[in-house]
Design a protein around this motif. Structure first.
Motif, short mmCIF file in Angstrom:
data_model
loop_
_atom_site.label_atom_id
_atom_site.label_comp_id
_atom_site.label_asym_id
_atom_site.label_seq_id
_atom_site.Cartn_x
_atom_site.Cartn_y
_atom_site.Cartn_z
N GLU A 60 0.81 -1.21 0.00
CA GLU A 60 0.00 0.00 0.00
C GLU A 60 0.85 1.27 0.00
O GLU A 60 0.39 2.33 -0.40
CB GLU A 60 -0.91 0.01 1.23
CG GLU A 60 -0.18 0.03 2.56
CD GLU A 60 -1.11 0.15 3.76
OE1 GLU A 60 -2.21 0.70 3.59
OE2 GLU A 60 -0.74 -0.31 4.84
N ASP A 388 -5.78 -10.47 -5.64
CA ASP A 388 -5.89 -9.03 -5.37
C ASP A 388 -7.22 -8.72 -4.68
O ASP A 388 -7.28 -7.90 -3.76
CB ASP A 388 -5.77 -8.23 -6.67
CG ASP A 388 -4.35 -8.21 -7.22
OD1 ASP A 388 -3.45 -8.73 -6.55
OD2 ASP A 388 -4.17 -7.68 -8.34
N LYS A 392 -7.81 -7.33 -0.88
CA LYS A 392 -8.55 -6.09 -0.66
C LYS A 392 -9.63 -6.29 0.39
O LYS A 392 -9.87 -5.42 1.23
CB LYS A 392 -9.18 -5.63 -1.98
CG LYS A 392 -9.88 -4.27 -1.89
CD LYS A 392 -10.37 -3.81 -3.27
CE LYS A 392 -9.19 -3.48 -4.17
NZ LYS A 392 -9.64 -2.90 -5.47
N THR A 408 -0.89 -5.44 -1.16
CA THR A 408 -2.02 -5.22 -2.08
C THR A 408 -2.03 -6.20 -3.24
O THR A 408 -3.07 -6.38 -3.88
CB THR A 408 -2.01 -3.78 -2.62
OG1 THR A 408 -0.75 -3.52 -3.26
CG2 THR A 408 -2.21 -2.78 -1.49
#
Length: 664
Positions: A60, A388, A392, A408
């Motif tokens: 991030e 991904d 998230k 991420t």
């Protein structure tokens, strides 16, 4: 996302634990003869592994590496222990120190001297897993005098534990050689116990007598008192030359049962070998061993492993819970197989997506509801996209200094395969390396109409084969129902190569605002908007169960529910019921008797429950006093709020008109 560690009884390389403790405190050195100290310093080395050069992970924000100590931040290597010279190009360290390099994602271990010179390992010449030592040679070995040895140290004499601390110098701490204790399994030798302070940075370092002679190899701390353990150097010197030996007892367990299998990893192979060949040979032998352990555990429990044995009967006679969140079957303490209860948490994704997760045993279970702007074809064909989305909705964090930084993306997986379990469900298996802590993330992904149901583990690189075998075995105990909107079902059913075999015998057809039909060898029904709305947002749930069919246990549909929308404003359901076997308790026979007699709520009379009005009955089998069916189906219609009796009976008739039961 917090990933659970493997159970302690499993043999794994505790990379993170060792790495966290590598920086030995710089304590005041004990006094050695000034003439001996330079020799000890020259003959003692750090064991190091290279840091990853390229990191495919995305974070991030930039990693706050400035929080790390200067030495650790700028070093190109991780320090994992200590080694020392015992002869001309003969070096010794702890077996578990060098084992960190087996199947390591970073690179092969090496040794580093006090001046920062790094020497590659040439050959492994002796190794004992149970005695926890390894002897090796170096390429372009430095010209140094080896340490002298003393194979008959005196009890209660002063000793010195020697170890390196991230290349900042030799740490020497004094104490007493206090006692001996038999090794834990069969007392085949005696460990030395000493009171000199030691930390994981000392692992593999020499234990010296008052004259600076080696008397042992520092290995481990005592778990319950302030004493440390060393292997007598005499055992190293007398070990068979040019041979690697493993002879150690270990326990194996599978999450589906509480029973453990006790086995012995017993193997040997000739040396010398390069480290790469040593690593590959050891890994191959160990992988074959754990495969046999799993086989033996299942064989020992063959008569009671689901679906065999009386403990399986309740599960084989239970209806599906309709839950799209996956769990595992588990044999409880009374010997009964149950679906493990979960308490999942949910993370939101854009466009109506979400990720639910819960820890079940040694894995995280996931339900990924894909965002509406992601098609099933995209999801099932793009593993990077899948991970991904999981990251998230359920963040994975990497600790750097005092901060936790979100990961991420893991990038593309390094391994991809398809696995078909015993019930012909097709799993997409993906493996992502995470070199920064020498681990791998293994994901077993089962395509479902609205996304994925999944099992995920993060494991050490060395144990990846073992963990993969575990997950393949656990796939046969996976419990989940299939749910999605009609629009999602339409996309899902188009991916024919990923569908479970059970759906090849089931036809699901619908035409928005016109008709819906479900057809299988067991039963079929259809309806029009006169009964219930049919559009892209209508919800279809196939409740899946394990049950016996003509002498074979299958994983099949036991409940079909179609809702007008996700809010349950209106729904119909057709539910399969099985006559109880003789070994079940009276509660099963009483319930079956009510269904057989069409007692409430199967009597065709409307009733209210949780602000809904329901009406239901038994379909497909006529009422008679001597009827002894093995299978019955109930059909229900429900709608929110109070409704007139005539209207509810009319709805039920519309459902029954086109309901056909094909098994009895």
């Amino acid at each position: 996302m917090h990933f659970p560690n493997r159970q302690a009884s499993r043999p794994t390389v505790a990379w993170v634990a060792w790495l966290a403790l590598l920086v030995a405190p710089m304590l005041a050195a004990a006094t050695l003869d000034p003439a001996v100290l330079p020799k000890v310093q020259a003959a003692t080395f750090e064991v190091v592994v290279p840091k990853p050069v390229n990191d495919p992970l995305t974070y991030e924000k930039p990693l706050p590496l400035d929080q790390l100590p200067f030495q650790l931040r700028n070093d190109k290597y991780y320090s994992v222990g200590t080694a020392f010279a015992v002869g001309d190009n003969r070096y010794v360290t702890a077996g578990h120190v060098l084992a960190i390099g087996i199947s390591n994602l970073m690179g092969e271990p090496a040794v580093r001297d006090a001046n920062g010179n790094v020497y590659a390992i040439d050959k492994i010449t002796r190794f004992s897993l149970q005695e926890d030592f390894v002897e090796f040679t170096l390429k372009n070995a430095p010209k140094i005098a080896p340490l002298e040895v003393n194979t008959q140290p005196a009890m209660n004499d002063v000793v010195y534990a020697v170890g390196n601390a991230l290349g900042t110098g030799i740490v020497i701490r004094d104490g007493l050689y206090t006692s001996q204790t038999p090794e834990e399994e069969n007392g085949r030798w005696k460990w030395m116990r000493f009171s000199a302070a030691a930390s994981p940075g000392n692992s593999g370092g020499p234990l010296l007598d008052r004259d600076g002679k080696v008397i042992g190899v520092v290995l481990m701390k005592s778990p319950d008192e302030n004493l440390n353990y060393a292997l007598p150097i005499d055992l190293v010197l007398k070990a068979p030359a040019d041979l690697a030996v493993a002879d150690t007892r270990q326990l194996y367990q599978l999450d589906a049962i509480d029973d453990k299998h006790s086995g012995t990893f017993k193997a040997q192979f000739p040396l010398p070998k390069s480290f790469a060949d040593f690593s590959a040979t050891f890994q191959k032998l160990y992988d074959a061993y754990v495969d046999q352990q799993l086989h033996d555990l299942l064989a020992e429990n063959a008569d009671t492993m689901f679906p065999k044995g009386s403990g399986s009967s309740r599960m084989l006679h239970s209806s599906s819970n309709l839950n799209p969140f996956p769990t595992l079957l588990h044999r409880n303490s009374s010997g009964t197989w149950v679906a493990t209860t979960t308490s999942e948490s949910k993370g939101t994704l854009p466009h109506n997506g979400y990720v639910s997760k819960a820890v079940v045993g040694n894995q995280l279970m996931f339900h990924l509801r894909k965002p509406d702007d992601v098609s099933s074809k995209q999801l099932y064909s793009d593993p990077k996209l899948v991970m991904d989305l999981l990251l998230k909705g359920a963040p994975l964090q990497r600790r750097v200094g005092s901060e936790q930084v979100k990961v991420t993306s893991l990038g593309k997986p390094s391994e991809e395969q398809t696995f078909t379990d015993a019930y012909q469900r097709h799993w997409q298996v993906r493996v992502w390396p995470m070199a920064y802590d020498n681990s791998k993330l293994i994901a077993f992904l089962l395509p479902v109409p609205d996304g994925y149901a999944a099992m995920v583990r993060v494991v050490t690189a060395k144990s990846a084969h073992e963990e993969m075998g575990d997950l393949k075995a656990l796939a046969n105990f996976f419990y989940v129902s299939y749910s999605g909107t009609l629009e999602q079902w339409k996309e899902y059913l188009a991916n024919t190569e990923l569908l479970p075999a059970v759906l090849s015998d089931i036809a699901i057809r619908f035409d928005y605002d016109n008709d819906f039909r479900y057809q299988s060898k067991r039963m079929d029904f259809s309806y029009t908007p006169a009964l219930q709305k049919i559009d892209k947002d209508s919800q279809l749930v196939l409740g899946m169960s394990y049950f016996e069919d003509h002498g074979k246990v299958v994983w099949d549909v036991s409940n079909v529910v179609v809702k007008s929308n996700i809010d349950n404003a209106e729904k119909i359901s057709v539910n399969r019921h099985i006559a109880p076997s003789d070994d079940l308790d009276d509660s099963y026979r009483n319930y079956w008797g009510k269904v057989l007699r069409r007692s409430h709520p199967d009597d065709g009379v409307p009733y209210s429950e949780n602000d809904m009005t329901y009406i239901g009955t038994v379909g497909g089998t006529p009422v008679s006093a001597d009827a002894k069916p093995n299978v019955l189906y109930t059909a229900f219609y429900g709608v929110d709020g109070p409704r007139p009796e005539d209207a509810m009976k009319g709805k039920l008739n519309l459902l029954l008109e086109k309901l056909q039961i094909n098994e009895h």
